[in-house]
Design a protein around this motif. Structure first.
Motif, short mmCIF file in Angstrom:
data_model
loop_
_atom_site.label_atom_id
_atom_site.label_comp_id
_atom_site.label_asym_id
_atom_site.label_seq_id
_atom_site.Cartn_x
_atom_site.Cartn_y
_atom_site.Cartn_z
N LYS A 64 48.95 -42.11 38.50
CA LYS A 64 50.04 -42.88 37.88
C LYS A 64 50.04 -42.76 36.36
CE LYS A 64 50.40 -46.24 41.64
NZ LYS A 64 50.43 -47.66 42.05
N LYS A 65 49.68 -41.55 35.91
CA LYS A 65 49.70 -41.31 34.46
C LYS A 65 51.08 -40.85 33.99
CE LYS A 65 44.78 -40.22 33.86
NZ LYS A 65 43.79 -39.22 33.39
N PHE A 66 51.72 -40.01 34.81
CA PHE A 66 53.04 -39.49 34.41
C PHE A 66 53.95 -39.39 35.63
CE2 PHE A 66 50.24 -37.73 31.11
CZ PHE A 66 50.94 -38.10 29.97
N SER A 67 55.26 -39.46 35.35
CA SER A 67 56.30 -39.26 36.36
C SER A 67 57.36 -38.35 35.76
CB SER A 67 56.94 -40.59 36.76
OG SER A 67 58.16 -40.38 37.43
N ALA A 68 57.76 -37.33 36.49
CA ALA A 68 58.77 -36.41 35.98
C ALA A 68 60.07 -37.14 35.66
CB ALA A 68 59.02 -35.31 37.00
N GLY A 69 60.42 -38.14 36.49
CA GLY A 69 61.65 -38.89 36.24
C GLY A 69 61.61 -39.63 34.91
N ASP A 70 60.46 -40.25 34.59
CA ASP A 70 60.32 -40.97 33.32
C ASP A 70 60.36 -40.01 32.15
OD1 ASP A 70 60.15 -43.33 34.72
OD2 ASP A 70 57.95 -43.37 34.71
N LEU A 71 59.66 -38.87 32.29
CA LEU A 71 59.65 -37.88 31.21
C LEU A 71 61.06 -37.32 30.98
CD1 LEU A 71 56.35 -35.93 32.02
CD2 LEU A 71 56.71 -37.63 30.21
N ALA A 72 61.82 -37.15 32.07
CA ALA A 72 63.19 -36.64 31.95
C ALA A 72 64.07 -37.59 31.14
CB ALA A 72 63.79 -36.41 33.33
N LYS A 73 63.87 -38.89 31.31
CA LYS A 73 64.65 -39.86 30.55
C LYS A 73 64.36 -39.74 29.05
CE LYS A 73 64.97 -43.21 34.33
NZ LYS A 73 64.55 -44.54 34.83
N LYS A 74 63.07 -39.54 28.71
CA LYS A 74 62.72 -39.33 27.30
C LYS A 74 63.38 -38.07 26.77
CE LYS A 74 58.13 -41.55 27.22
NZ LYS A 74 56.71 -41.32 26.88
N LEU A 75 63.33 -37.00 27.58
CA LEU A 75 63.90 -35.73 27.16
C LEU A 75 65.43 -35.84 27.00
CD1 LEU A 75 63.64 -32.75 26.55
CD2 LEU A 75 63.53 -32.28 29.01
N ALA A 76 66.06 -36.56 27.90
CA ALA A 76 67.51 -36.74 27.81
C ALA A 76 67.89 -37.49 26.53
CB ALA A 76 68.02 -37.52 29.04
N ALA A 77 67.10 -38.51 26.18
CA ALA A 77 67.36 -39.27 24.95
C ALA A 77 67.21 -38.39 23.72
CB ALA A 77 66.41 -40.47 24.87
N ALA A 78 66.24 -37.48 23.75
CA ALA A 78 65.97 -36.63 22.59
C ALA A 78 66.99 -35.51 22.43
CB ALA A 78 64.56 -36.02 22.71
N THR A 79 67.53 -35.03 23.56
CA THR A 79 68.44 -33.88 23.50
C THR A 79 69.90 -34.25 23.66
OG1 THR A 79 68.19 -33.51 25.90
CG2 THR A 79 66.65 -32.35 24.43
N GLY A 80 70.18 -35.52 23.93
CA GLY A 80 71.57 -35.95 24.11
C GLY A 80 72.14 -35.60 25.46
N GLY A 81 71.27 -35.33 26.43
CA GLY A 81 71.73 -34.99 27.77
C GLY A 81 71.64 -36.16 28.72
N ARG A 82 71.76 -35.86 30.01
CA ARG A 82 71.65 -36.87 31.05
C ARG A 82 70.81 -36.31 32.19
NH1 ARG A 82 77.52 -39.16 32.53
NH2 ARG A 82 76.22 -40.63 33.68
N GLY A 83 70.02 -37.15 32.82
CA GLY A 83 69.23 -36.64 33.92
C GLY A 83 68.28 -37.65 34.51
N GLY A 84 67.51 -37.20 35.47
CA GLY A 84 66.53 -38.02 36.16
C GLY A 84 66.04 -37.27 37.37
N GLY A 85 65.25 -37.93 38.19
CA GLY A 85 64.74 -37.28 39.39
C GLY A 85 63.54 -37.99 39.96
N ARG A 86 62.79 -37.27 40.80
CA ARG A 86 61.63 -37.82 41.48
C ARG A 86 60.39 -37.70 40.59
NH1 ARG A 86 60.01 -34.75 45.28
NH2 ARG A 86 61.24 -32.91 44.75
N PRO A 87 59.28 -38.32 40.98
CA PRO A 87 58.05 -38.21 40.18
C PRO A 87 57.57 -36.78 40.04
CG PRO A 87 57.90 -40.05 41.71
CD PRO A 87 59.13 -39.32 42.07
N GLN A 88 57.80 -35.95 41.08
CA GLN A 88 57.33 -34.57 41.03
C GLN A 88 58.23 -33.67 40.19
OE1 GLN A 88 57.92 -36.30 43.79
NE2 GLN A 88 55.94 -36.56 44.82
N LEU A 89 59.55 -33.81 40.38
CA LEU A 89 60.51 -32.93 39.71
C LEU A 89 61.71 -33.73 39.21
CD1 LEU A 89 60.70 -29.85 42.11
CD2 LEU A 89 59.96 -29.78 39.74
N ALA A 90 62.16 -33.39 38.02
CA ALA A 90 63.35 -34.05 37.47
C ALA A 90 64.08 -33.04 36.60
CB ALA A 90 62.97 -35.28 36.66
#
Length: 530
Positions: A481-507
């Protein structure tokens, strides 16, 4: 009462289908309101409200109630504009002639004489243009005209209105369409071709005989079609709607499964057999109870008077109908089904052509087959064999291509594994890959993360004005429970101005290509772990 089981099955099926659609619509509603919260908006646009209504079946009052619970309102004016826009598109798609008939106008009564004749001497009783009542009209004007008697059939009962001409000693009109007005008067939409016409003018009203005949072919064919469907599929088949015009017929009916090719062929052959039998087509008036006792088919839910018009095609078909028909079924010439599809739960639709349009359809199919035969350089009886051989070759080539892609992917994954570095306590790799679609990035990232159980990988690509990122997280990091791809995708979307999300394994994250893909890749560790 006789159709109790069928009605219950339809209701249950519709409820289940609406439940599925409702879930999808709720997800869209949440997405819309979440976006509004970020931008501090409080009014749901009419476009969004209409999408919920049109695509997901949300009644407007449901959207309003849900919005109210969140302290939001709905742009009702925008909703109505979207609704009217769709109506206009539908009318244009159907090629409908737009009439200026007013709902509260009392148009002069008109006696329909078109069952007996296609031409009549009559008198103009009214000329209308939009909301104006005119005494006369001149060349170039488009007007709605009423007549004392008319041979023109007004659009009703699914049958298209007649077209033709109206002529007086001082002017001539082209009749572009005919409808039944709100007080059941017949209104003719006309273009003034020459001269001047006036209220009270004595005129000759002439229906386009070929257009009427083509429509009649399709209308009589629908009667044969309904009877054929009931014989082939069962007595549960009931008409749910129809449309006939000079070009084609459309018939909607109750049935819970798609017709297989053999059933379509059986229905088509049964109809054409009645055409070749050249059955007499007769129309007469009788009491409703008498018509029902004789087994005449009626449109379910339709209101009928005490006396009804019954149209019979020999002993094969008997229906209540006010439309225009042929004298004998042989005049249909040829009947051809061109499409069968579902339009609602438990309701199917058949589109078919008769007469000249059927001939044109078959000729077009033959021309297409000839073109395929020429391209394949094959004799008519060898087309299928030649085509199957080419498909087998294509299948072999695709298999070889997939194997080559897997080998290339394996090499690329090994190359990416070699680039893995440490960011704090996390193993991390990020690379931009040219020419990869978001689906291909996803597949590649899924393979890569299995090689990095304790790592994080980001693959990026840009093209056609879009930029996409795929984030993958190894299973060890997920279990801890250190990282989740879905959570990291939200950070990336905020930084790049995009939209996204997904499962813990892939987003995945997508957005507009801002031309800064290389910069984003260089800053990826900062975006995700900074």
């Amino acid at each position: 009462k006789q159709r109790h089981e069928h009605i219950a099955a339809v209701i249950k099926s519709e409820e289940e289908r609406f439940g599925e659609t409702l879930d999808q619509g709720l997800a869209l509603f949440d997405q819309i309101t979440a976006g509004m919260a970020k931008s501090n908006k409080t009014i749901i646009s009419g476009t969004d409200a209409f999408k919920l209504y049109d695509t997901y079946g949300f009644p407007l009052d449901l959207t309003q109630a849900m919005s109210s619970e969140k302290g939001l309102t709905v742009d009702l004016e925008g909703f109505e504009k979207s609704m009217e826009g769709q109506r206009e598109q539908s009318r244009a798609a159907r090629g409908e002639v737009e009439f200026s008939c007013s709902k509260d106008a009392e148009y002069p009564n008109c006696i329909f004489v078109g069952y007996e004749c296609l031409e009549a001497k009559t008198r103009i009783t009214g000329i209308f243009r939009k909301e104006l009542t005119l005494d006369r009209s001149e060349k170039g004007m488009t007007v709605d005209v009423t007549l004392e008697d008319t041979p023109f059939y007004g659009e009703s009962g699914g049958q298209a209105g007649d077209v033709g001409a109206i002529e007086s000693k001082d002017g001539s009109l082209k009749v572009e369409g005919t409808v039944k007005a709100f007080n059941k008067a017949t209104v003719h939409r006309c273009q003034v071709i020459s001269g001047t016409i006036k209220v009270g003018d004595q005129v000759s009203a002439m229906v386009d005989c070929q257009a009427r005949l083509a429509t009649a072919r399709h209308h009589t064919a629908t009667h044969l079609l309904q009877s054929a469907l009931r014989q082939i599929l069962g007595k549960h088949v009931q008409q749910q709607g129809s449309a006939v015009d000079p070009q084609r017929l459309r018939f909607d009916f109750t049935h819970f499964a798609a017709l297989d090719p053999m059933q379509v062929q059986q229905v088509e052959e049964l109809v054409n057999r009645q055409v070749m039998e050249d059955l007499p087509v007769e129309a007469g008036h009788m009491k409703l109870a008498e018509a029902q006792a004789q087994g005449a088919m009626a449109l379910f839910g339709e209101k009928y008077g005490e006396e009804v018009r019954v149209v019979s095609c020999g002993d094969f078909s008997k229906e209540l109908c006010g439309g225009t028909h042929l004298r004998r079924t042989g005049e249909i010439g040829l009947f051809k089904i061109i499409r069968e599809e579902a339009i609602a739960s438990g309701v199917r639709r058949i589109e078919a052509v008769a007469g000249v349009p059927a001939l044109h359809h078959i000729r077009k199919s033959e021309q297409l087959l000839d073109e395929v035969r020429d391209r394949l350089k094959a004799a008519p009886d060898e087309v299928v064999k030649k085509l199957n051989g080419l498909l087998e070759e294509l299948k072999a080539l695709e298999k070889a291509k997939r194997e080559a892609a897997r080998n290339q992917q394996g090499s690329l994954i090994e190359s990416l594994v070699q680039e893995v570095g440490d960011v704090g306590e996390v193993r991390f790799v990020c690379r931009a890959l040219e020419g990869y679609s978001s689906d291909e990035l996803r597949e590649l990232a899924d393979s890569l993360r299995k090689k990095l159980p304790g790592g994080v990988a980001v693959l990026a690509s840009a093209g056609e004005g879009k930029m996409s990122f795929t984030v993958a997280v190894g299973d060890e990091l997920i279990k801890a429970k250190k990282f989740s791809a879905g959570d990291l995708a939200k950070k990336l979307a905020a930084a790049t101005g995009g939209r996204g999300g997904g499962r813990p394994q892939l987003a995945q994250v997508g957005g507009r290509d801002d031309g800064r893909l290389a910069e984003h890749v260089a800053k990826m560790a900062e975006y995700l772990f900074g």
